[in-house]
Design a protein around this motif. Structure first.
Motif, short mmCIF file in Angstrom:
data_model
loop_
_atom_site.label_atom_id
_atom_site.label_comp_id
_atom_site.label_asym_id
_atom_site.label_seq_id
_atom_site.Cartn_x
_atom_site.Cartn_y
_atom_site.Cartn_z
N ALA A 1 63.12 42.65 64.36
CA ALA A 1 61.92 42.60 63.51
C ALA A 1 60.74 43.06 64.36
O ALA A 1 60.20 42.27 65.15
CB ALA A 1 61.69 41.20 62.98
N PHE A 2 60.38 44.34 64.23
CA PHE A 2 59.28 44.89 65.01
C PHE A 2 57.96 44.55 64.32
O PHE A 2 57.45 45.29 63.48
CB PHE A 2 59.43 46.40 65.19
CG PHE A 2 58.41 46.98 66.13
CD1 PHE A 2 58.51 46.77 67.49
CD2 PHE A 2 57.35 47.72 65.65
CE1 PHE A 2 57.57 47.29 68.37
CE2 PHE A 2 56.41 48.25 66.51
CZ PHE A 2 56.52 48.04 67.87
N ARG A 3 57.46 43.38 64.67
CA ARG A 3 56.16 42.88 64.19
C ARG A 3 55.74 41.78 65.14
O ARG A 3 56.58 41.22 65.86
CB ARG A 3 56.27 42.36 62.76
CG ARG A 3 57.25 41.22 62.61
CD ARG A 3 57.27 40.63 61.21
NE ARG A 3 58.39 39.77 61.00
CZ ARG A 3 58.57 38.56 61.55
NH1 ARG A 3 57.67 38.07 62.35
NH2 ARG A 3 59.64 37.85 61.29
N GLU A 4 54.46 41.48 65.17
CA GLU A 4 54.00 40.38 66.03
C GLU A 4 54.70 39.10 65.61
O GLU A 4 54.73 38.76 64.43
CB GLU A 4 52.48 40.26 65.96
CG GLU A 4 51.81 41.43 66.63
CD GLU A 4 50.30 41.33 66.67
OE1 GLU A 4 49.73 40.27 66.32
OE2 GLU A 4 49.66 42.33 67.06
N THR B 1 60.75 38.74 72.14
CA THR B 1 59.81 38.36 71.08
C THR B 1 58.57 39.22 71.26
O THR B 1 57.98 39.25 72.35
CB THR B 1 59.45 36.87 71.15
OG1 THR B 1 60.65 36.10 70.97
CG2 THR B 1 58.45 36.49 70.06
N LYS C 1 66.36 33.13 73.29
CA LYS C 1 65.05 32.67 72.80
C LYS C 1 64.60 31.46 73.62
O LYS C 1 65.37 30.56 73.88
CB LYS C 1 65.12 32.32 71.32
CG LYS C 1 63.75 32.04 70.71
CD LYS C 1 63.86 31.93 69.20
CE LYS C 1 62.51 31.74 68.56
NZ LYS C 1 61.65 32.92 68.64
N ALA D 1 69.70 41.26 65.59
CA ALA D 1 68.52 41.07 64.74
C ALA D 1 67.37 41.86 65.34
O ALA D 1 67.26 41.96 66.57
CB ALA D 1 68.15 39.59 64.65
N GLY E 1 57.88 38.78 65.78
CA GLY E 1 59.26 39.16 65.46
C GLY E 1 60.13 39.18 66.71
O GLY E 1 59.64 39.25 67.84
N ASP E 2 61.43 39.13 66.49
CA ASP E 2 62.39 39.07 67.58
C ASP E 2 63.34 40.26 67.55
O ASP E 2 63.66 40.80 66.49
CB ASP E 2 63.24 37.79 67.49
CG ASP E 2 62.41 36.53 67.66
OD1 ASP E 2 61.47 36.53 68.47
OD2 ASP E 2 62.72 35.54 66.97
N TRP E 3 63.83 40.59 68.74
CA TRP E 3 64.93 41.54 68.90
C TRP E 3 66.00 40.81 69.70
O TRP E 3 65.82 40.49 70.87
CB TRP E 3 64.46 42.79 69.64
CG TRP E 3 65.52 43.83 69.83
CD1 TRP E 3 66.69 43.98 69.14
CD2 TRP E 3 65.49 44.91 70.78
NE1 TRP E 3 67.40 45.06 69.60
CE2 TRP E 3 66.68 45.65 70.61
CE3 TRP E 3 64.58 45.30 71.75
CZ2 TRP E 3 66.97 46.77 71.38
CZ3 TRP E 3 64.88 46.43 72.53
CH2 TRP E 3 66.06 47.15 72.33
N THR F 1 60.17 51.40 67.86
CA THR F 1 59.92 50.64 66.64
C THR F 1 61.11 50.44 65.73
O THR F 1 61.03 49.64 64.79
CB THR F 1 58.80 51.30 65.81
OG1 THR F 1 59.25 52.57 65.32
CG2 THR F 1 57.53 51.46 66.62
#
Length: 157
Positions: free
Chosen positions: A52-55, A76, A94, A50, A57-59, A30
């Motif tokens: 963003a650990f959320r539905e 994603t 992406k 980048a 969100g991207d890494w 996380t």
């Protein structure tokens, strides 16, 4: 995601029992500060641009091989059910047309966790390519080994 006749030839399924409670093993996925310690096969490091650990969100990150080769990656997060499951899409960039789907499942075994990574590729040929050219199965096993070692070393993260 379950194995069925339509996806079996396109799947890689890896699992490992990790000596640590599920909440802790899940937490290692996380935050970048944790991922940077264990993500990737032996000898690899990871640089994150980048996260963003959320539905939705991207890494966006690059894995650096021990020989100096850089491997760009983009994940994603499609579904996060803490601390049970993470569903994601993973590619080189992406919307990569050759991206693959992955579900990571964390099964509670008390002070241990049964971790399963189920990956489904768009085609059998693509799966075969990543297995043969990039050593995806062995690399995945090493990655799970690094995670297990990190959890055991750190204890409470």
């Amino acid at each position: 995601m379950t194995t069925d006749e339509q996806t079996a030839d396109r799947e890689i399924v890896l699992s490992r029992i990790v000596n640590g409670p599920r909440r802790l093993v899940f937490k290692a996925f996380t935050e970048v500060r944790h991922l940077a310690q264990w993500w990737g096969p032996d000898g690899f490091t990871t640089t994150t641009r980048a996260f963003a650990f959320r539905e939705g969100g991207d890494w966006d990150f690059t894995m650096h091989g021990p020989d100096g080769t850089d491997f760009p990656n983009w994940i994603t997060f499609r579904e996060i059910v803490a601390p049970e499951r993470i569903r994601l899409v993973h590619g080189t960039f992406k919307d990569d047309p050759e991206r693959f789907d992955q579900v990571i499942t964390f099964t509670d075994l008390g002070e241990r966790t049964d971790l399963e990574m189920r990956t489904v590729f768009p085609t059998k040929a693509h799966k075969d390519l990543v297995v043969e050219q990039y050593g995806a199965v062995e690399g995945g096993r090493q990655t799970l080994g690094r995670l297990a070692a990190y959890i055991e070393k750190e204890g409470e993260i």
